[in-house]
Write an enzyme that holds these catalytic residues in place. Structure first.
Site, short mmCIF file in Angstrom:
data_model
loop_
_atom_site.label_atom_id
_atom_site.label_comp_id
_atom_site.label_asym_id
_atom_site.label_seq_id
_atom_site.Cartn_x
_atom_site.Cartn_y
_atom_site.Cartn_z
N ASN A 265 64.46 -18.68 -20.30
CA ASN A 265 65.36 -17.52 -20.26
C ASN A 265 66.53 -17.75 -19.32
O ASN A 265 67.66 -17.91 -19.75
CB ASN A 265 64.60 -16.26 -19.86
CG ASN A 265 64.19 -15.43 -21.06
OD1 ASN A 265 64.46 -15.79 -22.21
ND2 ASN A 265 63.54 -14.31 -20.81
N ASP B 139 76.04 -9.51 -5.67
CA ASP B 139 74.59 -9.54 -5.53
C ASP B 139 73.99 -10.86 -5.99
O ASP B 139 72.87 -11.19 -5.61
CB ASP B 139 73.96 -8.40 -6.33
CG ASP B 139 74.05 -7.07 -5.60
OD1 ASP B 139 74.48 -7.08 -4.43
OD2 ASP B 139 73.70 -6.04 -6.18
N ASP C 247 57.33 -11.33 -25.11
CA ASP C 247 58.20 -12.45 -24.76
C ASP C 247 57.72 -13.18 -23.52
O ASP C 247 57.90 -14.39 -23.38
CB ASP C 247 59.64 -11.96 -24.54
CG ASP C 247 60.30 -11.55 -25.85
OD1 ASP C 247 59.75 -11.87 -26.92
OD2 ASP C 247 61.36 -10.90 -25.80
N GLY C 248 57.09 -12.45 -22.59
CA GLY C 248 56.57 -13.09 -21.38
C GLY C 248 55.50 -14.11 -21.69
O GLY C 248 55.40 -15.15 -21.02
#
Length: 532
Positions: free
Chosen positions: A375, A405, A294-295
């Site tokens: 993404n 966070d 996917d990267g």
């Protein structure tokens, strides 16, 4: 001031007042001392006055802070709107300039790239179609997808590294797949109004099909680095596409050097020299093939800031939510795709702008963008030990304040990535929407949201924030957000079309079953207690 001093002062003042008024001869001394004692025993009005003034001053300062915050929010909203309108103006201006320079004939304009935002699912659809005969006049063909905005291709001379025999990009058209005879025409209406009743309009299909109208000639191959198996497969695929399909091959400069180190035979492989040429790849590339996970698909999408050619992703990574094709059968897959038609998934992207505090307008150097993500964009606290304090707005309407966070703004394609790890829902990639997922919020009631695709989100670091925030875009290009800075996100105009092995739904379900083992458990035993 000591009370003895106060007593003496008050007594002296009272004695003087009595003498001035001529009452000293008529007022007994005992009564005078009693009156002075009553005055001294009363609370000092000066102390009470100071406390009231401090309270009023605190309220005034709070009001001033609120006004300043509202002014900063209005300023950020105006800047975001101005940036969006500027981007639209530049696209329209570029389109008009191309129309003026190219002229209306097909000889001068080998093809056009059409865009449409609409249909029953509000998905951006792309189509390339020659502007000849009746096709240039009609809005829709049979089961076709309409288009109202035209971006023409440049001539072959605009890209000097292209082989001279390449005259134009391949032409294709996107169509809604009809699964029954009654679905003969694409329906434009989302709802129908008949006799005062509102009903959902019938849709022809939820699946989009790509059909080539002219054969594709140029393919771009992008690979995962530092992988021996990927290098071997890339060399085989380049040779096969050149010898068996007579295609023009583009690769990255790194890959071209690796191929030439292996053999001078690969000298026909083309590449680009600088970023200026890379940003114009969409003018010549008909198809993109990715070898990795996917990267690698995210890397391929980042190469195109505007229209994206269809992407064929082969799975050579650890998890493959966007890579349905198997590398072992690449010849069969590529042959089927090059001949068409193929099912595709239109994956939406987010367009992000960073607006710095103190910038007067969107033209200043402090503002950064647009940045396109496939993404997600993540806003977190970085190395700071303090909670992230983020004020969130949707179309200038206050949403919430994030204290935790951080926050994830994700596309539906990214719903199986970082957003999933933070507790967000898995969403079909062709559903148009923006996922709003908090990261470890310090709250028991902060649940993730899915917002419609048409909203514009603004995430602002308040001026009274204890620390900075950090934004990352698809896991890279990390940028610091100081107090007063804002990040503006909206749906980008150009989706990423990826080829499907089956169809978009079956590929999605297969990916979560195979990659995440979704809802995998042993079947309940049949030899147990039963209802009577």
């Amino acid at each position: 001031m000591k009370r003895s001093n106060v007593n003496s002062t008050v007594q002296g003042n009272a004695h003087n007042i009595a003498q001035e008024n001529g009452v000293n001869d008529f007022l007994p001394l005992g009564n005078l001392e009693k009156a002075i004692k009553e005055i001294v025993d009363q609370p000092l009005p000066l102390v009470d006055g100071i406390e009231d003034q401090l309270v009023e001053f605190s309220e005034a300062m709070r009001t001033v802070g609120k006004v300043l915050r509202e002014a900063a929010e209005a300023k950020a909203a105006a800047q975001a709107e101005a940036t969006e309108w500027k981007h639209k103006y530049e696209l329209e201006r570029e389109k008009n300039l191309q129309l003026e320079t190219k002229g209306p004939t097909f000889a001068e304009n080998p093809g056009n790239f059409e865009q449409k935002v609409g249909g029953s699912d509000s998905i951006e659809h792309l189509a390339i179609e020659p502007e000849t005969g009746e096709k240039s006049q009609r809005c829709c063909g049979e089961n076709g997808i309409c288009s109202h905005e035209v971006l023409r291709d440049r001539g072959p001379d605009s890209y000097p590294n292209i082989h001279s025999k390449i005259t134009r990009k391949a032409s294709f058209k996107l169509k809604w797949c009809s699964k029954s005879k009654k679905d003969d025409q694409h329906k434009h209406d989302i709802v129908s109004f008949e006799k005062g009743n509102i009903t959902t309009a019938e849709r022809s299909s939820k699946q989009i099909s790509l059909k080539w109208e002219t054969p594709p000639q140029t393919v771009l191959i992008l690979t995962k680095p530092n992988s021996t198996s990927v290098k071997i497969l890339c060399a085989e695929m380049v040779s096969w596409l050149k010898e068996k399909r007579s295609m023009n091959i583009f690769v990255e400069p790194r890959v071209r050097n690796e191929l030439l180190e292996e053999s001078s035979y690969f000298n026909f492989a083309q590449s680009w020299i600088d970023d200026k040429e890379m940003w114009r790849l969409h003018e010549v590339v008909d198809l993109v093939v990715t070898l990795g996970g996917d990267g690698t698909v995210l890397w391929a999408a980042s190469k195109f800031k505007g229209p994206v050619p269809p992407i064929v992703p082969f799975s050579l990574g650890s998890l493959g939510f966007m890579t349905p094709f198997y590398s072992e059968r690449y010849k069969e897959c590529l042959k089927s795709i090059l001949e068409g038609p193929i099912s595709i998934t239109l994956r939406h992207r987010l367009q992000c702008h960073v607006i710095r505090e103190g910038s007067e307008n969107e033209n200043e150097n402090e503002n950064e963008g647009p940045i396109l993500v496939l993404n997600e964009v993540t806003i977190d606290r970085g190395i700071s030990s303090f909670l992230t304090n983020l004020e969130c707005y949707s179309d200038n309407s206050f949403v919430t304040t994030v204290q935790g966070d951080g926050l994830i703004l994700s596309t539906t394609s990214g719903s199986t990535a970082y957003s999933l790890a933070a507790g967000g829902s898995m969403v079909h990639p062709q559903v148009p929407g923006i996922l709003f997922t908090p990261i470890c919020p310090h709250s028991l009631s902060f649940r993730p949201l899915i917002l419609p695709e048409h909203v514009t989100l603004r995430i602002q670091v308040p001026l009274n924030s204890r620390g900075h925030a950090w934004a990352s875009f698809d896991g890279k290009d990390r940028k610091q957000l100081a107090p007063g800075d804002a990040l503006v996100c909206s749906m980008a105009a150009w989706p990423v079309p990826t080829a499907c092995r089956g169809d978009s739904t079956s590929d999605f379900l297969h990916s979560i079953h195979d990659g995440l083992h979704w809802n995998l458990r042993r079947t309940q035993s049949f030899d147990g207690p039963r209802e009577s």
